[in-house]
Design a protein around this motif. Structure first.
Motif, PDB file in Angstrom:
ATOM      1  N   LEU A  56      -0.319   8.452  10.313  1.00 30.17           N
ATOM      2  CA  LEU A  56      -1.450   7.572  10.588  1.00 30.17           C
ATOM      3  C   LEU A  56      -1.776   6.721   9.361  1.00 30.17           C
ATOM      4  O   LEU A  56      -1.975   5.508   9.470  1.00 30.17           O
ATOM      5  N   LEU A  57      -1.801   7.344   8.191  1.00 29.47           N
ATOM      6  CA  LEU A  57      -2.089   6.597   6.961  1.00 29.47           C
ATOM      7  C   LEU A  57      -1.000   5.565   6.667  1.00 29.47           C
ATOM      8  O   LEU A  57      -1.286   4.461   6.216  1.00 29.47           O
ATOM      9  N   ALA A  58       0.242   5.920   6.929  1.00 32.28           N
ATOM     10  CA  ALA A  58       1.349   4.996   6.672  1.00 32.28           C
ATOM     11  C   ALA A  58       1.301   3.795   7.599  1.00 32.28           C
ATOM     12  O   ALA A  58       1.737   2.699   7.238  1.00 32.28           O
ATOM     13  N   ALA A  59       0.764   3.976   8.787  1.00 28.88           N
ATOM     14  CA  ALA A  59       0.708   2.886   9.759  1.00 28.88           C
ATOM     15  C   ALA A  59      -0.431   1.910   9.490  1.00 28.88           C
ATOM     16  O   ALA A  59      -0.437   0.799  10.013  1.00 28.88           O
ATOM     17  N   GLN A  60      -1.394   2.326   8.680  1.00 28.78           N
ATOM     18  CA  GLN A  60      -2.533   1.454   8.403  1.00 28.78           C
ATOM     19  C   GLN A  60      -2.171   0.506   7.261  1.00 28.78           C
ATOM     20  O   GLN A  60      -1.961   0.925   6.145  1.00 28.78           O
ATOM     21  N   VAL A  61      -2.090  -0.757   7.581  1.00 26.12           N
ATOM     22  CA  VAL A  61      -1.771  -1.765   6.577  1.00 26.12           C
ATOM     23  C   VAL A  61      -2.999  -2.653   6.423  1.00 26.12           C
ATOM     24  O   VAL A  61      -3.517  -3.187   7.388  1.00 26.12           O
ATOM     25  N   THR A  62      -3.470  -2.792   5.209  1.00 26.35           N
ATOM     26  CA  THR A  62      -4.669  -3.590   4.998  1.00 26.35           C
ATOM     27  C   THR A  62      -4.364  -5.077   5.054  1.00 26.35           C
ATOM     28  O   THR A  62      -3.223  -5.504   4.873  1.00 26.35           O
ATOM     29  N   THR A  65      -2.731  -6.363   1.885  1.00 25.70           N
ATOM     30  CA  THR A  65      -1.296  -6.133   1.778  1.00 25.70           C
ATOM     31  C   THR A  65      -0.538  -7.171   2.592  1.00 25.70           C
ATOM     32  O   THR A  65       0.450  -7.730   2.129  1.00 25.70           O
ATOM     33  N   LEU A  66      -1.010  -7.441   3.802  1.00 25.20           N
ATOM     34  CA  LEU A  66      -0.346  -8.457   4.623  1.00 25.20           C
ATOM     35  C   LEU A  66      -0.434  -9.830   3.973  1.00 25.20           C
ATOM     36  O   LEU A  66       0.528 -10.598   3.992  1.00 25.20           O
ATOM     37  N   GLY A  67      -1.588 -10.147   3.395  1.00 25.79           N
ATOM     38  CA  GLY A  67      -1.743 -11.432   2.715  1.00 25.79           C
ATOM     39  C   GLY A  67      -0.811 -11.558   1.531  1.00 25.79           C
ATOM     40  O   GLY A  67      -0.207 -12.607   1.300  1.00 25.79           O
ATOM     41  N   ALA A  68      -0.676 -10.486   0.776  1.00 28.65           N
ATOM     42  CA  ALA A  68       0.222 -10.511  -0.380  1.00 28.65           C
ATOM     43  C   ALA A  68       1.671 -10.679   0.065  1.00 28.65           C
ATOM     44  O   ALA A  68       2.436 -11.421  -0.556  1.00 28.65           O
ATOM     45  N   LEU A  69       2.048 -10.024   1.135  1.00 26.96           N
ATOM     46  CA  LEU A  69       3.418 -10.149   1.624  1.00 26.96           C
ATOM     47  C   LEU A  69       3.680 -11.529   2.222  1.00 26.96           C
ATOM     48  O   LEU A  69       4.790 -12.043   2.147  1.00 26.96           O
TER      49      LEU A  69
END
Length: 106
Positions: A56-62, A65-69
């Motif tokens: 569950l923790l691994a699936a949560q992407v802030t 993080t998406l903006g940086a990627l």
């Protein structure tokens, strides 16, 4: 929940391909042995909960993080930087004029 009573050395079958063997009973502890196909996962409850929580923790992407990627994505919007001392409006006008097909040749 189905409750069964078994003694040491006895087996419980689940479906056609899973066997649960009573290996040992000592005090309040029961040792079980399992025979199952490799694709069937078998975990103690506390381990299963830890795995589920980690997944569950691994699936949560802030969003950060998406903006940086997104900055590294091919075709990311890279507007030209404004010259030092220029205003943002002037830089925007210059960029639109340079990209416009009707712009006069210089």
């Amino acid at each position: 929940m189905l409750t069964l009573t078994r003694s040491v050395g006895e087996t419980i079958r689940i479906g056609d391909d899973i066997e649960v063997h009573v290996v040992e009973v000592r005090g309040g502890t029961v040792r079980l042995g399992f025979k199952a196909p490799r694709e069937v996962t078998i975990h103690r409850e506390e381990v299963y909960r830890q795995i589920a929580e980690a997944n569950l923790l691994a699936a949560q992407v802030t969003a950060d993080t998406l903006g940086a990627l997104a900055a590294f994505a091919p075709g990311a919007d890279t507007a030209p930087a404004a010259p030092a001392g220029a205003t943002a409006a002037a830089a925007d006008t210059t960029a639109r004029t340079a990209a416009s097909p009707e712009a006069p040749a210089r």
